[in-house]
Motif scaffolding. Structure first.
Motif, PDB file in Angstrom:
ATOM      1  N   UNK A 139       0.828  -1.204   0.000  1.00 42.49           N
ATOM      2  CA  UNK A 139       0.000   0.000   0.000  1.00 42.49           C
ATOM      3  C   UNK A 139       0.866   1.258   0.000  1.00 42.49           C
ATOM      4  N   UNK A 140       1.815   1.301  -0.948  1.00 49.25           N
ATOM      5  CA  UNK A 140       2.713   2.453  -1.101  1.00 49.25           C
ATOM      6  C   UNK A 140       2.726   2.897  -2.557  1.00 49.25           C
ATOM      7  N   UNK A 141       3.206   4.090  -2.786  1.00 51.59           N
ATOM      8  CA  UNK A 141       3.296   4.616  -4.144  1.00 51.59           C
ATOM      9  C   UNK A 141       4.712   4.714  -4.662  1.00 51.59           C
ATOM     10  N   UNK A 142       5.682   4.274  -3.873  1.00 44.70           N
ATOM     11  CA  UNK A 142       7.083   4.347  -4.292  1.00 44.70           C
ATOM     12  C   UNK A 142       7.881   3.243  -3.618  1.00 44.70           C
ATOM     13  N   UNK A 143       8.894   2.776  -4.336  1.00 45.58           N
ATOM     14  CA  UNK A 143       9.791   1.760  -3.787  1.00 45.58           C
ATOM     15  C   UNK A 143      11.240   2.166  -4.025  1.00 45.58           C
ATOM     16  N   UNK A 194      22.817  -4.908  -6.680  1.00 40.06           N
ATOM     17  CA  UNK A 194      23.123  -6.265  -6.207  1.00 40.06           C
ATOM     18  C   UNK A 194      23.732  -6.290  -4.807  1.00 40.06           C
ATOM     19  N   UNK A 195      24.226  -5.152  -4.315  1.00 36.19           N
ATOM     20  CA  UNK A 195      24.811  -5.053  -2.978  1.00 36.19           C
ATOM     21  C   UNK A 195      23.844  -4.431  -1.969  1.00 36.19           C
ATOM     22  N   UNK A 196      22.561  -4.366  -2.322  1.00 30.23           N
ATOM     23  CA  UNK A 196      21.541  -3.740  -1.487  1.00 30.23           C
ATOM     24  C   UNK A 196      21.879  -2.297  -1.145  1.00 30.23           C
ATOM     25  N   UNK A 197      22.370  -1.593  -2.143  1.00 25.47           N
ATOM     26  CA  UNK A 197      22.653  -0.163  -2.031  1.00 25.47           C
ATOM     27  C   UNK A 197      21.631   0.572  -2.886  1.00 25.47           C
ATOM     28  N   UNK A 198      21.163   1.698  -2.394  1.00 22.48           N
ATOM     29  CA  UNK A 198      20.164   2.492  -3.096  1.00 22.48           C
ATOM     30  C   UNK A 198      20.700   2.945  -4.456  1.00 22.48           C
ATOM     31  N   UNK A 199      19.974   2.611  -5.513  1.00 23.99           N
ATOM     32  CA  UNK A 199      20.371   3.070  -6.845  1.00 23.99           C
ATOM     33  C   UNK A 199      19.240   3.826  -7.533  1.00 23.99           C
ATOM     34  N   UNK A 247      13.129  -2.378 -13.418  1.00 26.10           N
ATOM     35  CA  UNK A 247      13.140  -1.165 -12.591  1.00 26.10           C
ATOM     36  C   UNK A 247      14.333  -0.282 -12.950  1.00 26.10           C
ATOM     37  N   UNK A 248      15.472  -0.902 -13.216  1.00 26.05           N
ATOM     38  CA  UNK A 248      16.689  -0.148 -13.554  1.00 26.05           C
ATOM     39  C   UNK A 248      16.483   0.728 -14.784  1.00 26.05           C
ATOM     40  N   UNK A 280      16.424   7.188 -12.731  1.00 24.33           N
ATOM     41  CA  UNK A 280      17.165   8.294 -13.320  1.00 24.33           C
ATOM     42  C   UNK A 280      17.850   9.108 -12.233  1.00 24.33           C
ATOM     43  N   UNK A 281      19.001   9.655 -12.552  1.00 21.70           N
ATOM     44  CA  UNK A 281      19.678  10.560 -11.636  1.00 21.70           C
ATOM     45  C   UNK A 281      20.257   9.885 -10.411  1.00 21.70           C
ATOM     46  N   UNK A 282      20.781  10.696  -9.526  1.00 24.76           N
ATOM     47  CA  UNK A 282      21.380  10.223  -8.289  1.00 24.76           C
ATOM     48  C   UNK A 282      20.312  10.156  -7.207  1.00 24.76           C
ATOM     49  N   UNK A 283      20.079   8.966  -6.649  1.00 24.26           N
ATOM     50  CA  UNK A 283      19.046   8.864  -5.608  1.00 24.26           C
ATOM     51  C   UNK A 283      19.484   9.575  -4.335  1.00 24.26           C
ATOM     52  N   UNK A 284      18.530  10.167  -3.658  1.00 27.35           N
ATOM     53  CA  UNK A 284      18.781  10.866  -2.403  1.00 27.35           C
ATOM     54  C   UNK A 284      18.215  10.042  -1.259  1.00 27.35           C
ATOM     55  N   UNK A 285      18.841  10.161  -0.107  1.00 26.31           N
ATOM     56  CA  UNK A 285      18.390   9.486   1.106  1.00 26.31           C
ATOM     57  C   UNK A 285      18.805  10.345   2.278  1.00 26.31           C
TER      58      UNK A 285
END
Length: 138
Positions: free
Chosen positions: A32-36, A41-46, A70-71, A75-80
């Protein structure tokens, strides 16, 4: 002062960059979300994939979501944001980059997401109005 971890929605899940968009849509429905957040492969945010991405960049172009990864849409550099960041830092990052959803990371692990709904539940009316004005500014 409250931190990102205090206001986030816990339990966010990654989706692999190799998964297809139809699987991403299924997982969004289940959670029940709108974004993932999208992981490598290293479980790093891409990246981050949204329901809108799937519709606008795949379905509306008559592409088959069972054949698009999904890849292909990231686009672009993900932010966290770090779980320990204060709410002021969260707001600054989201406002300055016009981001509506922010992954929260602790010890290099995804621990949650902050959305506009999370902000609405934790900010004053004035703070929320300022956030919306800044993020929606053209």
């Amino acid at each position: 002062m409250a931190t990102a971890k205090d206001i986030m929605h816990p339990g966010a899940q990654w989706i692999s960059r190799e998964e297809t968009l139809d699987r991403a849509a299924q997982l969004m429905r289940e959670l029940d979300v709108g974004a993932l957040p999208v992981s490598d492969e290293n479980e790093r945010l891409c990246g981050i994939i949204t329901d809108r991405d799937i519709v606008v960049k795949c379905v509306a172009l008559s592409l088959d979501p069972s054949h698009i990864r999904c890849a292909d849409l990231c686009e672009g550099t993900p932010r966290w944001i770090d779980a320990g960041a204060d709410v002021g830092e969260v707001l600054h990052e989201m406002e300055s980059r016009r981001i509506r959803r922010m992954p929260v990371v602790e010890d290099k692990q995804l621990v949650g997401m902050i959305s506009e709904a999370d902000l609405a539940a934790h900010l004053s009316e004035r703070q929320l109005a300022e956030f919306v004005e800044r993020i929606c500014a053209t």
